[in-house]
Design an enzyme around this catalytic site. Structure first.
Site, PDB file in Angstrom:
ATOM      1  N   GLU A  96       2.173   9.436  -8.709  1.00  0.00           N
ATOM      2  CA  GLU A  96       1.470   8.594  -9.819  1.00  0.00           C
ATOM      3  C   GLU A  96      -0.091   8.686  -9.304  1.00  0.00           C
ATOM      4  OE1 GLU A  96       3.119   4.670 -10.459  1.00  0.00           O
ATOM      5  OE2 GLU A  96       1.046   3.980 -10.625  1.00  0.00           O
ATOM      6  N   GLU A 145      -6.696  -0.074 -11.787  1.00  0.00           N
ATOM      7  CA  GLU A 145      -6.025  -1.396 -11.865  1.00  0.00           C
ATOM      8  C   GLU A 145      -6.487  -2.388 -11.046  1.00  0.00           C
ATOM      9  OE1 GLU A 145      -2.062  -0.773 -10.503  1.00  0.00           O
ATOM     10  OE2 GLU A 145      -2.720  -0.197  -8.572  1.00  0.00           O
TER      11      GLU A 145
END
Length: 324
Positions: free
Chosen positions: A139, A144
């Site tokens: 990933e 974020e």
């Protein structure tokens, strides 16, 4: 389309959200509040992260205006959840790939909300879980945030074995001055064999060159790699195509009530998404020049082998036609 000038790179896919609606040839939506894990044959609520929102493709949660897409988390009950939101991705729910990329540069210009309990993210997942379930196949997190830290951006890689034996490396980048994530910023990743580089507003925040992948399972769960033979060949898992995901998450019930209770809606605003290809690179990241050298070397090696075989045969005694 805006004229993107980035020396050494060629634009291969983009969306600037200037149409009347989401381009469904480029984006699909995840729906609901979880998924079915066929490996262990059970439903995983909250998307495995205790998320509180129910994803929809409704206009209340996804809107296009002013050449931007608005991904809106709304305080509204639906199917047992107290909130609705949206998760856009460049892979269709039926498995069709709308767009994915192995290596290159991905840029996203966005404004994201902040507040305790909020978890907006722009990230990438593998097109196929070649090396196993999350996070053995990897990933890549372009952006974020921890909701209560509006001045900080996280750039991360997830890898290792399948859950629960995943590994993570992350860098916290503090935005300059009084800038916040709710201001406009461009988040980017440059990805090539053996190296992943992250950027915020063209400032390189970190470079990663160390990761690993293990497909070994026990009782359908990932295990810690203990020997070199447990590992997939380097640079797995980041040697496969990935697709893009953008979503607005509500994770903490008490604090989300405080944030959304005051505002009713929090939203990610995305102005553009660019996928670029590095000039002079081919699939797998080799330069064209190195490819030419490789072809020439192989050709010379084959020619040399044939020459040796020819002279060996001409110097050998002929064999009986019935000899084995």
């Amino acid at each position: 389309m805006q004229d993107i000038q980035r020396p050494g790179w060629t634009l291969v896919w983009n969306d600037e959200f200037d149409g009347p609606a989401i381009d469904r040839s480029k984006w699909d939506f995840d729906l609901g509040n979880g998924f079915y894990d066929y490996r262990v044959h059970e439903w995983v609520p909250g998307w495995g992260n205790q998320e509180l929102q129910y994803y929809t493709a409704d206009e209340e949660n996804v809107q296009l205006r002013d050449s931007c897409v608005f991904i809106r988390a709304v305080k509204a009950p639906l199917h047992g959840c107290g909130y609705t939101s949206a998760r856009l991705k460049t892979k269709a729910r039926d498995g069709r790939l709308l767009f994915g990329k192995l290596y290159g540069r991905i840029e996203v210009r966005a404004r994201v909300p902040w507040g305790k309990g909020l978890w907006p993210a722009i990230w990438m997942l593998p097109v196929d879980d070649k090396y196993g379930g999350w996070a053995a196949s990897g990933e890549i997190d372009l952006m974020e945030i921890v909701g209560e830290q509006p001045h900080e951006v996280l750039n991360s890689l997830h890898f290792g074995s399948s859950y629960p034996r995943r590994s993570l490396i992350t860098t916290t980048h503090r935005l300059p001055g009084r800038s916040r994530v709710s201001d406009w910023h461009t988040y980017a990743v440059e990805w090539e064999p053996g190296e992943v580089r992250f950027f915020v507003d063209d400032v390189q925040t970190c470079t990663y060159r160390h990761w690993w992948s293990c497909s070994k399972l026990e009782a359908e769960q990932g295990v810690q790699a203990t020997t070199e033979t447990d590992l997939n060949p380097w640079p797995a898992p980041f040697d496969q195509p990935f697709y893009l995901v953008m979503n607005n998450v509500i994770q903490d019930r008490a604090t989300a009530v405080m944030v959304l209770g005051g505002f009713a809606v929090v939203q990610i605003i995305v102005h553009m998404v660019y996928f670029l290809h590095m000039n002079g690179k081919i699939q797998g990241g080799w330069t064209m020049l190195s490819t030419i050298f490789t072809v020439v070397f192989v050709a010379i090696a084959i020619a040399g082998t044939l020459w040796v075989m020819f002279h060996m045969n001409t110097n050998m005694m002929p064999m009986h036609p019935n000899a084995p």
